[in-house]
Design a protein around this motif. Structure first.
Motif, PDB file in Angstrom:
ATOM      1  N   ALA A   1      -6.745   4.378 -30.127  1.00  0.00           N
ATOM      2  CA  ALA A   1      -7.440   4.207 -28.849  1.00  0.00           C
ATOM      3  C   ALA A   1      -8.042   2.817 -28.724  1.00  0.00           C
ATOM      4  N   HIS A   2      -8.537   2.266 -29.830  1.00  0.00           N
ATOM      5  CA  HIS A   2      -9.084   0.914 -29.788  1.00  0.00           C
ATOM      6  C   HIS A   2      -7.987  -0.144 -29.631  1.00  0.00           C
ATOM      7  N   LEU A   3      -6.846   0.097 -30.256  1.00  0.00           N
ATOM      8  CA  LEU A   3      -5.780  -0.900 -30.242  1.00  0.00           C
ATOM      9  C   LEU A   3      -4.894  -0.804 -29.008  1.00  0.00           C
ATOM     10  N   ALA A   4      -4.743   0.401 -28.484  1.00  0.00           N
ATOM     11  CA  ALA A   4      -3.898   0.597 -27.301  1.00  0.00           C
ATOM     12  C   ALA A   4      -4.578   1.605 -26.388  1.00  0.00           C
ATOM     13  N   PRO A   5      -5.699   1.218 -25.758  1.00  0.00           N
ATOM     14  CA  PRO A   5      -6.474   2.159 -24.964  1.00  0.00           C
ATOM     15  C   PRO A   5      -5.664   2.751 -23.816  1.00  0.00           C
ATOM     16  N   VAL A   6      -5.895   4.029 -23.600  1.00  0.00           N
ATOM     17  CA  VAL A   6      -5.231   4.717 -22.501  1.00  0.00           C
ATOM     18  C   VAL A   6      -5.931   4.371 -21.206  1.00  0.00           C
ATOM     19  N   PRO A   7      -5.182   3.933 -20.160  1.00  0.00           N
ATOM     20  CA  PRO A   7      -5.823   3.599 -18.892  1.00  0.00           C
ATOM     21  C   PRO A   7      -6.574   4.805 -18.312  1.00  0.00           C
ATOM     22  N   ALA A   8      -7.710   4.527 -17.695  1.00  0.00           N
ATOM     23  CA  ALA A   8      -8.508   5.617 -17.112  1.00  0.00           C
ATOM     24  C   ALA A   8      -7.823   6.156 -15.860  1.00  0.00           C
TER      25      ALA A   8
ATOM     26  N   GLY B   1      -2.188  11.987 -37.883  1.00  0.00           N
ATOM     27  CA  GLY B   1      -2.007  11.104 -36.739  1.00  0.00           C
ATOM     28  C   GLY B   1      -1.468   9.729 -37.046  1.00  0.00           C
ATOM     29  N   VAL B   2      -1.300   9.404 -38.334  1.00  0.00           N
ATOM     30  CA  VAL B   2      -0.875   8.039 -38.683  1.00  0.00           C
ATOM     31  C   VAL B   2       0.544   7.748 -38.202  1.00  0.00           C
ATOM     32  N   ALA B   3       1.502   8.598 -38.541  1.00  0.00           N
ATOM     33  CA  ALA B   3       2.891   8.336 -38.157  1.00  0.00           C
ATOM     34  C   ALA B   3       3.032   8.268 -36.642  1.00  0.00           C
ATOM     35  N   GLU B   4       2.408   9.218 -35.951  1.00  0.00           N
ATOM     36  CA  GLU B   4       2.487   9.229 -34.494  1.00  0.00           C
ATOM     37  C   GLU B   4       1.798   8.002 -33.887  1.00  0.00           C
ATOM     38  N   GLY B   5       0.659   7.643 -34.458  1.00  0.00           N
ATOM     39  CA  GLY B   5      -0.078   6.480 -33.948  1.00  0.00           C
ATOM     40  C   GLY B   5       0.664   5.180 -34.150  1.00  0.00           C
ATOM     41  N   LEU B   6       1.271   5.018 -35.323  1.00  0.00           N
ATOM     42  CA  LEU B   6       2.047   3.803 -35.580  1.00  0.00           C
ATOM     43  C   LEU B   6       3.245   3.725 -34.640  1.00  0.00           C
TER      44      LEU B   6
ATOM     45  N   GLY C   1     -10.658 -14.946 -38.581  1.00  0.00           N
ATOM     46  CA  GLY C   1     -10.813 -15.065 -37.135  1.00  0.00           C
ATOM     47  C   GLY C   1     -10.232 -13.895 -36.366  1.00  0.00           C
ATOM     48  N   MET C   2     -10.009 -12.759 -37.063  1.00  0.00           N
ATOM     49  CA  MET C   2      -9.450 -11.567 -36.438  1.00  0.00           C
ATOM     50  C   MET C   2     -10.555 -10.565 -36.111  1.00  0.00           C
ATOM     51  N   ARG C   3     -10.309  -9.744 -35.099  1.00  0.00           N
ATOM     52  CA  ARG C   3     -11.182  -8.606 -34.865  1.00  0.00           C
ATOM     53  C   ARG C   3     -10.866  -7.514 -35.896  1.00  0.00           C
ATOM     54  N   SER C   4     -11.694  -6.471 -35.927  1.00  0.00           N
ATOM     55  CA  SER C   4     -11.495  -5.457 -36.961  1.00  0.00           C
ATOM     56  C   SER C   4     -11.902  -4.078 -36.476  1.00  0.00           C
ATOM     57  N   VAL C   5     -11.246  -3.074 -37.075  1.00  0.00           N
ATOM     58  CA  VAL C   5     -11.613  -1.672 -36.887  1.00  0.00           C
ATOM     59  C   VAL C   5     -11.968  -1.110 -38.259  1.00  0.00           C
ATOM     60  N   ALA C   6     -13.183  -0.592 -38.400  1.00  0.00           N
ATOM     61  CA  ALA C   6     -13.606   0.054 -39.644  1.00  0.00           C
ATOM     62  C   ALA C   6     -13.355   1.546 -39.524  1.00  0.00           C
ATOM     63  N   VAL C   7     -12.582   2.118 -40.446  1.00  0.00           N
ATOM     64  CA  VAL C   7     -12.371   3.561 -40.440  1.00  0.00           C
ATOM     65  C   VAL C   7     -13.346   4.207 -41.415  1.00  0.00           C
ATOM     66  N   THR C   8     -13.974   5.287 -40.975  1.00  0.00           N
ATOM     67  CA  THR C   8     -15.061   5.881 -41.743  1.00  0.00           C
ATOM     68  C   THR C   8     -14.603   6.996 -42.673  1.00  0.00           C
ATOM     69  N   TYR C   9     -13.296   7.302 -42.679  1.00  0.00           N
ATOM     70  CA  TYR C   9     -12.793   8.425 -43.472  1.00  0.00           C
ATOM     71  C   TYR C   9     -12.238   7.992 -44.825  1.00  0.00           C
TER      72      TYR C   9
ATOM     73  N   ASP D   1     -13.493   7.104 -36.434  1.00  0.00           N
ATOM     74  CA  ASP D   1     -13.665   8.246 -37.328  1.00  0.00           C
ATOM     75  C   ASP D   1     -12.345   8.949 -37.644  1.00  0.00           C
ATOM     76  N   THR D   2     -11.309   8.680 -36.848  1.00  0.00           N
ATOM     77  CA  THR D   2      -9.977   9.257 -37.065  1.00  0.00           C
ATOM     78  C   THR D   2      -8.940   8.195 -36.723  1.00  0.00           C
ATOM     79  N   PHE D   3      -7.684   8.452 -37.124  1.00  0.00           N
ATOM     80  CA  PHE D   3      -6.646   7.484 -36.771  1.00  0.00           C
ATOM     81  C   PHE D   3      -6.373   7.498 -35.276  1.00  0.00           C
ATOM     82  N   LEU D   4      -6.605   8.613 -34.621  1.00  0.00           N
ATOM     83  CA  LEU D   4      -6.492   8.664 -33.167  1.00  0.00           C
ATOM     84  C   LEU D   4      -7.470   7.689 -32.529  1.00  0.00           C
ATOM     85  N   ASP D   5      -8.679   7.587 -33.096  1.00  0.00           N
ATOM     86  CA  ASP D   5      -9.653   6.613 -32.601  1.00  0.00           C
ATOM     87  C   ASP D   5      -9.156   5.183 -32.808  1.00  0.00           C
ATOM     88  N   VAL D   6      -8.504   4.940 -33.940  1.00  0.00           N
ATOM     89  CA  VAL D   6      -7.939   3.613 -34.203  1.00  0.00           C
ATOM     90  C   VAL D   6      -6.967   3.237 -33.099  1.00  0.00           C
TER      91      VAL D   6
END
Length: 225
Positions: free
Chosen positions: A218-225, A96-101, A185-193, A211-216
């Motif tokens: 989602a945090h950075l560019a959340p899909v509207p509900a 999911g890294v290439a697609e996510g980037l 002073g930045m926010r952060s995402v911790a990846v568990t893998y 837990d996955t790059f897809l989760d990353v």
């Protein structure tokens, strides 16, 4: 609003820790020093090479590491890196890294890398993995005077791209990444893998956990509900 995502490299974008352990082992073999345990090597991932080899050599030899020996270990590591890690790079990219980037870039998020690797091997690994084109900046440990967890790497990226820390997020698999983000002073995402366990990462107080790059993504560019 997130305008910038800064990524660690090893254990975050690329599943390179196993190959890195093998490369450390080859360097120790060439030095004629007993290899450290794989877990001991993994524990140093995220530190600059000089610091990692100094700690490992000290543990193996029972005394402070000689600077000349450390320098030779680093030289050997870099030589073996080109023959052990780079050929594997395309197969080491996390799912999911290439697609996510690509999605983040399409959404207008600037992308950068802050790594404890030196710039040349970091750039070479990203290129071999097919990821280099996504990043506006790649900052290695040799381009700052104080590597992670010091905030300098993040601050250099913020300054070069003209983005304030409040609009930036650091994504990484070690406490070094998360502590750098907090200090800058930045926010952060911790990846568990990656390298550090969820319990270790929690101590550094990440903003989000993935837990996955897809989760990353989602945090950075959340899909509207």
């Amino acid at each position: 609003m997130i305008r910038l995502a800064v990524f660690d490299l090893d254990g975050t974008l690329v599943d390179s820790p196993r190959a890195i352990v093998a490369t450390f082992g080859a360097a120790f073999d060439a030095l004629g020093v007993t290899r450290p345990a794989d877990l001991a090597v993994r524990a140093t991932i995220g530190l600059p090479l000089e610091r990692a080899f100094a700690l490992l050599l000290e543990a193996q030899q029972g005394r402070g590491a000689d600077e000349i020996l450390v320098a030779e270990a680093v030289r050997l590591y870099r030589r073996f890196f080109d023959t052990i890690v780079l050929p594997q790079a395309p197969d080491l990219v996390f799912p999911g890294v290439a697609e996510g980037l690509a999605r983040l870039r399409e959404d207008g998020v600037a992308l950068a890398v802050a790594t404890s690797k030196y710039h040349r091997p970091a750039d070479a690994l990203l290129t071999a993995a097919g990821l280099r084109e996504y990043f506006a900046e790649v900052i290695g440990a040799d381009e700052v005077s104080r590597p992670k967890p010091d905030p300098e790497s993040g601050q250099v990226i913020l300054d070069r791209l003209g983005i304030v820390a409040e609009h930036a997020v650091m994504v990484g698999d070690t406490t070094h990444d998360l502590l750098m983000a907090k200090a800058a002073g930045m926010r952060s995402v911790a990846v568990t893998y990656g390298v550090h366990s969820p319990a270790e990462l929690a101590v550094a107080g990440p903003t989000w956990v993935a837990d996955t790059f897809l989760d990353v993504v989602a945090h950075l560019a959340p899909v509207p509900a």
